[in-house]
Write a protein that holds these residues in place. Structure first.
Motif, PDB file in Angstrom:
ATOM      1  N   GLU A   1      16.656 -11.136  19.111  1.00 33.29           N
ATOM      2  CA  GLU A   1      17.177 -10.255  20.159  1.00 33.29           C
ATOM      3  C   GLU A   1      17.364 -11.100  21.412  1.00 33.29           C
ATOM      4  OE1 GLU A   1      15.199  -6.491  20.928  1.00 33.29           O
ATOM      5  OE2 GLU A   1      16.145  -6.400  22.918  1.00 33.29           O
ATOM      6  N   VAL A   2      18.549 -11.095  21.960  1.00 34.29           N
ATOM      7  CA  VAL A   2      18.862 -11.949  23.112  1.00 34.29           C
ATOM      8  C   VAL A   2      18.943 -11.094  24.380  1.00 34.29           C
ATOM      9  CG1 VAL A   2      20.547 -13.561  24.077  1.00 34.29           C
ATOM     10  CG2 VAL A   2      20.073 -13.575  21.628  1.00 34.29           C
TER      11      VAL A   2
ATOM     12  N   ASN B   1      13.641  -2.146  23.241  1.00 23.21           N
ATOM     13  CA  ASN B   1      14.075  -1.996  21.836  1.00 23.21           C
ATOM     14  C   ASN B   1      12.918  -2.139  20.848  1.00 23.21           C
ATOM     15  OD1 ASN B   1      16.849  -1.529  22.137  1.00 23.21           O
ATOM     16  ND2 ASN B   1      17.315  -3.717  22.294  1.00 23.21           N
TER      17      ASN B   1
ATOM     18  N   PRO C   1      15.246 -14.608  29.616  1.00 28.62           N
ATOM     19  CA  PRO C   1      15.146 -15.674  30.621  1.00 28.62           C
ATOM     20  C   PRO C   1      14.458 -15.268  31.929  1.00 28.62           C
ATOM     21  CG  PRO C   1      17.374 -14.777  30.580  1.00 28.62           C
ATOM     22  CD  PRO C   1      16.602 -14.089  29.479  1.00 28.62           C
TER      23      PRO C   1
ATOM     24  N   ALA D   1      20.990 -17.110  26.655  1.00 26.00           N
ATOM     25  CA  ALA D   1      21.934 -16.836  25.571  1.00 26.00           C
ATOM     26  C   ALA D   1      22.848 -18.030  25.322  1.00 26.00           C
ATOM     27  CB  ALA D   1      22.766 -15.609  25.934  1.00 26.00           C
TER      28      ALA D   1
ATOM     29  N   SER E   1      21.794  -5.853  23.621  1.00 32.58           N
ATOM     30  CA  SER E   1      22.040  -4.539  24.221  1.00 32.58           C
ATOM     31  C   SER E   1      22.058  -4.687  25.735  1.00 32.58           C
ATOM     32  CB  SER E   1      20.998  -3.508  23.770  1.00 32.58           C
ATOM     33  OG  SER E   1      19.690  -3.839  24.141  1.00 32.58           O
TER      34      SER E   1
ATOM     35  N   SER F   1      26.018  -9.516  31.508  1.00 31.18           N
ATOM     36  CA  SER F   1      25.246 -10.306  32.479  1.00 31.18           C
ATOM     37  C   SER F   1      25.220 -11.800  32.211  1.00 31.18           C
ATOM     38  CB  SER F   1      23.786  -9.811  32.502  1.00 31.18           C
ATOM     39  OG  SER F   1      23.728  -8.479  32.919  1.00 31.18           O
ATOM     40  N   VAL F   2      25.516 -12.226  30.981  1.00 26.16           N
ATOM     41  CA  VAL F   2      25.423 -13.670  30.730  1.00 26.16           C
ATOM     42  C   VAL F   2      26.486 -14.408  31.549  1.00 26.16           C
ATOM     43  CG1 VAL F   2      24.490 -13.327  28.396  1.00 26.16           C
ATOM     44  CG2 VAL F   2      26.943 -13.664  28.695  1.00 26.16           C
TER      45      VAL F   2
HETATM   46  C1  LIG Z   1      20.502  -4.719  31.771  1.00 29.81           C
HETATM   47  S1  LIG Z   1      19.273  -5.779  31.156  1.00 29.81           S
HETATM   48  C2  LIG Z   1      19.158  -5.235  29.453  1.00 29.81           C
HETATM   49  C3  LIG Z   1      17.823  -5.511  28.868  1.00 29.81           C
HETATM   50  C4  LIG Z   1      17.613  -5.049  27.425  1.00 29.81           C
HETATM   51  N1  LIG Z   1      18.471  -5.775  26.497  1.00 29.81           N
HETATM   52  C5  LIG Z   1      17.797  -3.580  27.243  1.00 29.81           C
HETATM   53  O1  LIG Z   1      18.517  -3.158  26.330  1.00 29.81           O
HETATM   54  O2  LIG Z   1      17.170  -2.816  28.008  1.00 29.81           O
HETATM   55  C6  LIG Z   1      20.157  -7.324  31.031  1.00 29.81           C
HETATM   56  C7  LIG Z   1      19.292  -8.403  30.446  1.00 29.81           C
HETATM   57  O3  LIG Z   1      20.070  -9.571  30.214  1.00 29.81           O
HETATM   58  C8  LIG Z   1      19.279 -10.676  30.579  1.00 29.81           C
HETATM   59  N2  LIG Z   1      20.142 -11.842  30.820  1.00 29.81           N
HETATM   60  C9  LIG Z   1      20.899 -12.115  31.900  1.00 29.81           C
HETATM   61  N3  LIG Z   1      21.510 -13.305  31.764  1.00 29.81           N
HETATM   62  C10 LIG Z   1      21.133 -13.785  30.556  1.00 29.81           C
HETATM   63  C11 LIG Z   1      21.407 -14.977  29.842  1.00 29.81           C
HETATM   64  N4  LIG Z   1      22.227 -15.915  30.339  1.00 29.81           N
HETATM   65  N5  LIG Z   1      20.826 -15.147  28.640  1.00 29.81           N
HETATM   66  C12 LIG Z   1      20.019 -14.208  28.113  1.00 29.81           C
HETATM   67  N6  LIG Z   1      19.713 -13.058  28.755  1.00 29.81           N
HETATM   68  C13 LIG Z   1      20.265 -12.855  29.952  1.00 29.81           C
HETATM   69  C14 LIG Z   1      18.544 -10.202  31.798  1.00 29.81           C
HETATM   70  O4  LIG Z   1      17.455 -11.037  32.146  1.00 29.81           O
HETATM   71  C15 LIG Z   1      18.149  -8.810  31.350  1.00 29.81           C
HETATM   72  O5  LIG Z   1      16.979  -8.836  30.610  1.00 29.81           O
END
Ligand SMILES: C[S@@+](CC[C@H](N)C(=O)[O-])C[C@H]1O[C@@H](n2cnc3c(N)ncnc32)[C@H](O)[C@@H]1O
Length: 229
Positions: A55-56, A63, A79, A105, A121, A126-127
């Protein structure tokens, strides 16, 4: 376990640092589980998964309690330090083994072809680099492995799309932890070489006014079985 914590592939350990957003998200997302029906969406997102899952961008780990018992192990990459601490606590309560690790990611700290499935999800918004992140997902999935995704993006007609793009250029990313409103996750998955499975467009929350972040898609994609990439 296939996490390689010491190894950096050009992205530093704390590649994402949004402590204020992280605290707000941790609070808001928990109430959204029941208030907006996100808990039911997570259930559908993960239904039927089995084997080893990555899960990334796991956030605060909401989840984790929805993984079915057929999943043998989840490696959860997060991260953001504050969210990762919450995820570690959520992992302790999960019914399947969940290993939380730092990483981004765009440079997943795991071996190639090590996973049967990958889950994203609300993350592709956001990446920093969507093609690179999806290239990494493809690398770490075994050929024929599946991606389960629940993402929001561009939709809602001309006025809404204009609003989404305008917000993306101004206020939205700095206020929401780097999130963007006008990305197109389904197109991005296709361009990254995944085979799209069934997917369903939906609005979140399902009732009430449409917000720029309401236009969501829930679905499945596969790394092609003969893919030797
Ligand atoms: C809106 S949150 C969603 C969190 C979770 N997946 C959920 O479903 O509730 C966005 C997530 O993406 C992560 N994120 C942002 N940039 C990222 C990156 N480059 N690689 C991996 N995760 C990243 C943030 O740290 C955050 O945990």
């Amino acid at each position: 376990m296939s996490v390689r914590p010491g190894r950096s592939r050009a992205v530093p350990r704390d590649a994402v640092h949004h402590p204020l957003f992280a605290r707000c998200y941790a609070r808001f997302s928990v109430s959204a589980e029941t208030r907006t029906g996100m808990g039911r969406v997570r259930e559908r997102l993960l239904d039927g998964l089995s084997g080893r899952v990555i899960e990334v961008g796991a956030g605060n780990g909401l989840n984790f309690s929805h993984y079915p018992g057929t999943v043998s192990e989840v490696v959860a990459i997060e991260p953001e330090r504050v969210l990762r601490q919450w995820a570690v606590e959520a992992a302790l309560r999960a019914q399947v083994p969940v290993d939380v690790a730092p990483g981004a990611a765009e440079a997943l700290p795991v071996k190639s072809e090590a996973f049967d499935a990958a889950v994203v999800s609300l993350v592709l918004c956001s990446v920093r680099d969507v093609p690179r992140a999806l290239g990494e997902l493809r690398r770490v999935l075994r050929p024929g492995g599946e991606v389960r995704f629940f993402e929001h993006g561009r939709d809602g007609g001309r006025v809404m799309s204009f609003t989404q793009r305008a917000l993306d250029r101004t206020l939205w990313p700095p206020l929401s932890g780097g999130c963007h409103l006008s990305r197109e996750p389904v197109a991005a998955l296709r361009e990254a070489g995944f085979t799209l499975g069934p997917y369903r467009r939906m609005r979140m929350p399902e009732n009430g006014p449409a917000l720029p972040s309401s236009y969501c898609v829930l679905g499945t994609a596969w790394r092609p079985p003969g893919d030797g990439a």
